[in-house]
Write a protein that holds these residues in place. Structure first.
Motif, PDB file in Angstrom:
ATOM      1  N   ASP A   1       0.821  -1.202   0.000  1.00  0.00           N
ATOM      2  CA  ASP A   1       0.000   0.000   0.000  1.00  0.00           C
ATOM      3  C   ASP A   1       0.857   1.256   0.000  1.00  0.00           C
ATOM      4  OD1 ASP A   1       0.642  -0.738   2.693  1.00  0.00           O
ATOM      5  OD2 ASP A   1      -0.814   0.709   3.414  1.00  0.00           O
ATOM      6  N   ALA A   2       2.071   1.181   0.560  1.00  0.00           N
ATOM      7  CA  ALA A   2       2.990   2.325   0.497  1.00  0.00           C
ATOM      8  C   ALA A   2       3.463   2.554  -0.931  1.00  0.00           C
ATOM      9  CB  ALA A   2       4.184   2.087   1.421  1.00  0.00           C
ATOM     10  N   VAL A   3       3.698   1.474  -1.674  1.00  0.00           N
ATOM     11  CA  VAL A   3       4.056   1.608  -3.086  1.00  0.00           C
ATOM     12  C   VAL A   3       2.899   2.244  -3.848  1.00  0.00           C
ATOM     13  CG1 VAL A   3       4.654   0.339  -5.188  1.00  0.00           C
ATOM     14  CG2 VAL A   3       5.643  -0.346  -2.990  1.00  0.00           C
ATOM     15  N   TRP A   4       1.679   1.818  -3.535  1.00  0.00           N
ATOM     16  CA  TRP A   4       0.494   2.403  -4.178  1.00  0.00           C
ATOM     17  C   TRP A   4       0.393   3.898  -3.887  1.00  0.00           C
ATOM     18  CZ3 TRP A   4      -3.929   4.586  -1.919  1.00  0.00           C
ATOM     19  CH2 TRP A   4      -4.999   4.826  -2.784  1.00  0.00           C
ATOM     20  N   LYS A   5       0.578   4.282  -2.645  1.00  0.00           N
ATOM     21  CA  LYS A   5       0.461   5.695  -2.275  1.00  0.00           C
ATOM     22  C   LYS A   5       1.493   6.556  -2.989  1.00  0.00           C
ATOM     23  CE  LYS A   5      -1.324   4.740   2.389  1.00  0.00           C
ATOM     24  NZ  LYS A   5      -0.969   4.677   3.840  1.00  0.00           N
ATOM     25  N   THR A   6       2.680   6.011  -3.230  1.00  0.00           N
ATOM     26  CA  THR A   6       3.777   6.774  -3.811  1.00  0.00           C
ATOM     27  C   THR A   6       3.662   6.896  -5.328  1.00  0.00           C
ATOM     28  OG1 THR A   6       5.227   6.009  -2.034  1.00  0.00           O
ATOM     29  CG2 THR A   6       6.294   6.873  -3.986  1.00  0.00           C
ATOM     30  N   SER A   7       2.955   5.976  -5.971  1.00  0.00           N
ATOM     31  CA  SER A   7       2.965   5.870  -7.439  1.00  0.00           C
ATOM     32  C   SER A   7       1.854   6.693  -8.087  1.00  0.00           C
ATOM     33  CB  SER A   7       2.806   4.399  -7.840  1.00  0.00           C
ATOM     34  OG  SER A   7       3.815   3.601  -7.261  1.00  0.00           O
ATOM     35  N   ALA A   8       2.071   7.029  -9.366  1.00  0.00           N
ATOM     36  CA  ALA A   8       1.058   7.731 -10.155  1.00  0.00           C
ATOM     37  C   ALA A   8      -0.130   6.804 -10.416  1.00  0.00           C
ATOM     38  CB  ALA A   8       1.661   8.192 -11.477  1.00  0.00           C
ATOM     39  N   LYS A   9      -1.339   7.362 -10.344  1.00  0.00           N
ATOM     40  CA  LYS A   9      -2.550   6.554 -10.440  1.00  0.00           C
ATOM     41  C   LYS A   9      -3.389   6.964 -11.644  1.00  0.00           C
ATOM     42  CE  LYS A   9      -2.523   6.330  -5.409  1.00  0.00           C
ATOM     43  NZ  LYS A   9      -1.263   7.147  -5.331  1.00  0.00           N
ATOM     44  N   ASP A  10      -4.221   6.026 -12.117  1.00  0.00           N
ATOM     45  CA  ASP A  10      -5.139   6.335 -13.205  1.00  0.00           C
ATOM     46  C   ASP A  10      -6.428   6.939 -12.632  1.00  0.00           C
ATOM     47  OD1 ASP A  10      -6.717   4.257 -12.206  1.00  0.00           O
ATOM     48  OD2 ASP A  10      -6.171   2.841 -13.788  1.00  0.00           O
ATOM     49  N   ALA A  11      -7.419   7.134 -13.495  1.00  0.00           N
ATOM     50  CA  ALA A  11      -8.659   7.783 -13.057  1.00  0.00           C
ATOM     51  C   ALA A  11      -9.393   6.982 -11.999  1.00  0.00           C
ATOM     52  CB  ALA A  11      -9.573   8.014 -14.260  1.00  0.00           C
ATOM     53  N   GLY A  12      -9.202   5.671 -11.964  1.00  0.00           N
ATOM     54  CA  GLY A  12      -9.833   4.827 -10.955  1.00  0.00           C
ATOM     55  C   GLY A  12      -8.993   4.645  -9.713  1.00  0.00           C
TER      56      GLY A  12
END
Length: 475
Positions: free
Chosen positions: A279-290
Motif C-alpha cells: 500500500d505504500a508503493v500504491w500511495k507513492t505511485s502515479a494513479k489512473d482515473a480509478g
C-alpha cells in the motif's frame, strides 16, 4: 557546511513485506519499484553531488556484494568502500562499523549521512536545506535524525516528540515513541509536535563513537575489532566474523538515540516513504482515473483503488476494489490493499513449509556477478535454464560430478573451454559438455550472450559445482 559529507548507505536488509517481488536473494532495495532505477541506485543518485558528498560507504551482506557493485557501476558511482556484514546484527553495529571505517579514512571530524537504501525520497529545495542544516549540527557534535511531518495517523512508524517546526532549526529530541496503535497515532497527530522517525541520520563519526563508548560499549568493541581484523576481498571489505558476531542484535535507535543527550531532530516535509508495504508503493505511485496503479502486462475492468503488478504473464482483473495483485514467474500474491501489512505473516507461513520455503528465498531468475540464469523447465533427471552473460564476463572454470550439459547459443558469441580446448560459438550453434569435464563459459563480445542450457543427470543442484578458478573469488 563542514567538509564533504560522507554518505553511509545501509543495504543489507532482507525485507519480506513486498513479497513475491522482494525475496532474500534480491530484496526490495535492488528492485525497480518506483522510477526507472532501483531504490539503491536512487539512493546513490541522491548523494552524487561531488560539491556536497564524498564517495559513499555501503554496508551490506556478502550475498549482495556483486549486486551492489554492479548497480553502482551502472551509474558510474565511485564507492569509498563496501563493507560486508558476516552475520545479521541490526543497525547499531552496522553504523558503528561504518563510523569506525569513516573515522580511520577521513578522521573523527567526518560527518556521516546515514541512509537506508530502500526508501523513496523526493529531492527538492527543502530536502537540500535540511541536509545542509543537519550537517552543520552534526559538525557541532549533535546526533541528528530527520523527522517527517506526519500527514495521517500512521501505525507503521515510530515517532519523535520535539518542539521542532518545519523550516526551523535543528531541535532537541524530547523522547521517542514506539509504533502506536491507531487511536494513539490519531491523538499524536491532533496534538502536534510529533514526527515520523525516518531512519535517516546525520552524525559526526567521532561524536557517534564517543556515545557508543558510553552507551553501547559492546557494540563499539565488536565494530572496532571487526574493522581491525577485516580482510580485503576483491573490491570489498569483509568484516571479521568472530568479532562482528559478538555485537548485540539491536537497532541504533534503542542502543544510542533513545539514550543519548545529544539526540536532535530536524523537521522536514519532503516526499518520503519507506515503501514498507504494497500500500505504500500504491500511495507513492502515479494513479489512473480509478485510483489504480499498474505495471507490466495488465488489463483492468471496473477496478478501483488497487495495485496490480506483473513481471511475467498478462494479468486481467475484473470488478474489484481495494486489491493488490503481484505476479512473478513463480508466485502470485492477491490480497486487500488496505491490509497489505499482512504480507509478512504470509511469508512466515510459506517459509515454515518445506514445500514453499524456497519461494521466499530466491526467484526463478538468479543474478550472478557475470549475469545470471532463469529456470525454464525441470523434471526428473533434467533441467532447462536460460543463461545470460554480460559482455566481457566469464563464469568460473568448473566441473560437475553428477550432470552433463548442452549449451545452445541464442544470441551473441560464446567462448567455451572444455578440458583446455577453446571453441567459439555463434547464434544457433551448440556444444556438449560431458559429465566430469572441466569447462568455462565466457562472453568475448560487445552484446549480452544468451543461451539455453539443458542439464541431464542424477543430481542437478547448484551445489554440484566444483570451482577450480574464478575471477570473483569464489573458487
Amino acid at each position: 557546511m563542514p567538509q564533504l559529507i560522507v554518505p553511509v548507505i545501509l543495504a543489507g536488509g532482507q525485507g519480506t513485506r513486498l513479497w513475491p517481488m522482494s525475496r532474500a536473494a534480491r530484496p526490495k532495495q535492488f528492485l525497480q519499484l518506483v522510477g526507472s532505477s532501483s531504490l539503491f541506485q536512487q539512493t546513490l543518485q541522491r548523494v552524487a553531488d561531488p560539491a556536497v558528498y564524498a564517495p559513499a560507504i555501503v554496508i551490506t551482506n556478502s550475498e549482495y556484494r556483486f549486486i551492489v557493485a554492479e548497480q553502482a557501476s551502472e551509474l558510474g558511482a565511485a564507492l569509498a568502500g563496501v563493507l560486508l556484514e558476516p552475520v545479521a546484527r541490526n543497525t547499531a553495529v552496522a553504523i558503528a562499523a561504518a563510523a569506525v571505517f569513516a573515522r580511520n579514512t577521513y578522521g573523527p571530524e567526518a560527518v556521516l549521512h546515514i541512509l537506508p537504501s530502500d526508501h523513496d525520497v523526493m529531492v527538492d529545495g527543502g530536502y537540500t536545506a535540511a541536509v545542509l542544516a543537519a550537517a552543520d549540527a552534526a559538525a557541532r557534535g549533535e546526533l541528528v535524525t530527520f523527522g517527517i511531518v506526519p500527514t495521517h495517523p500512521e501505525t507503521g512508524f515510530g515517532y519523535i516528540k520535539s518542539s521542532a517546526v518545519h523550516g526551523g532549526e535543528v531541535s532537541r529530541v524530547e523522547h521517542f515513541v514506539e509504533k502506536p496503535d491507531q487511536a494513539r497515532a490519531a491523538t499524536m497527530l491532533s496534538e502536534g509536535g510529533y514526527f515520523w522517525n525516518s531512519g535517516m541520520f546525520m552524525i559526526g563519526a567521532g561524536a557517534f563513537l564517543d556515545e557508543c563508548q558510553k552507551l553501547a560499549p559492546d557494540t563499539l568493541a565488536a565494530a572496532e575489532q571487526s574493522i581491525t581484523d577485516a580482510k580485503a576481498d576483491l573490491d570489498f571489505i569483509r568484516l571479521d566474523e568472530a568479532s562482528f558476531a559478538t555485537a548485540p542484535n539491536i537497532s541504533v535507535d534503542y542502543a544510542i538515540f533513545e539514550k543519548t543527550s545529544r539526540a536532535a531532530v530536524i523537521a522536514v516535509n519532503f516526499g518520503w516513504s519507506d515503501l514498507g508495504s504494497w500500500d505504500a508503493v500504491w500511495k507513492t505511485s502515479a494513479k489512473d482515473a480509478g485510483q489504480n496503479v499498474t505495471r507490466g502486462a495488465v488489463t483492468l475492468s471496473n477496478v478501483s483503488n488497487s495495485l496490480v503488478i506483473t513481471d511475467d504473464g498478462h494479468v486481467a482483473v475484473e470488478g474489484l476494489d481495494d486489491v493488490v495483485v503481484v505476479a512473478t514467474n513463480d508466485a502470485v500474491y492477491v490480497g486487500k490493499l488496505s491490509e497489505a501489512q499482512k504480507v509478512g505473516a504470509m511469508v512466515k507461513t510459506l517459509r515454515a513449509d518445506a514445500r514453499t520455503s524456497n519461494l521466499t528465498e530466491i526467484h526463478k531468475t538468479a543474478y550472478r556477478p557475470w549475469g545470471g540464469y532463469s529456470s525454464v523447465l525441470s523434471g526428473e533427471r533434467f533441467q532447462v535454464k536460460r543463461l545470460f552473460v554480460k559482455p566481457g564476463k566469464k563464469l568460473s572454470l568448473q566441473k560437475h560430478h553428477h550432470r552433463a550439459e548442452h549449451w545452445i547459443v541464442v544470441r551473441g558469441t560464446a567462448e567455451v573451454t572444455v578440458d583446455g580446448t577453446i571453441t567459439v560459438l555463434s547464434e544457433n550453434q551448440s556444444i556438449y559438455l560431458p559429465l566430469g569435464c572441466t569447462h568455462r563459459l565466457a562472453n568475448p563480445g560487445k552484446i549480452e550472450l544468451e543461451l539455453i542450457e539443458v542439464q541431464t543427470g542424477s543430481y542437478l543442484g547448484e551445489d554440484d559445482i566444483i570451482r577450480i578458478e574464478d575471477e570473483f573469488g569464489r573458487a
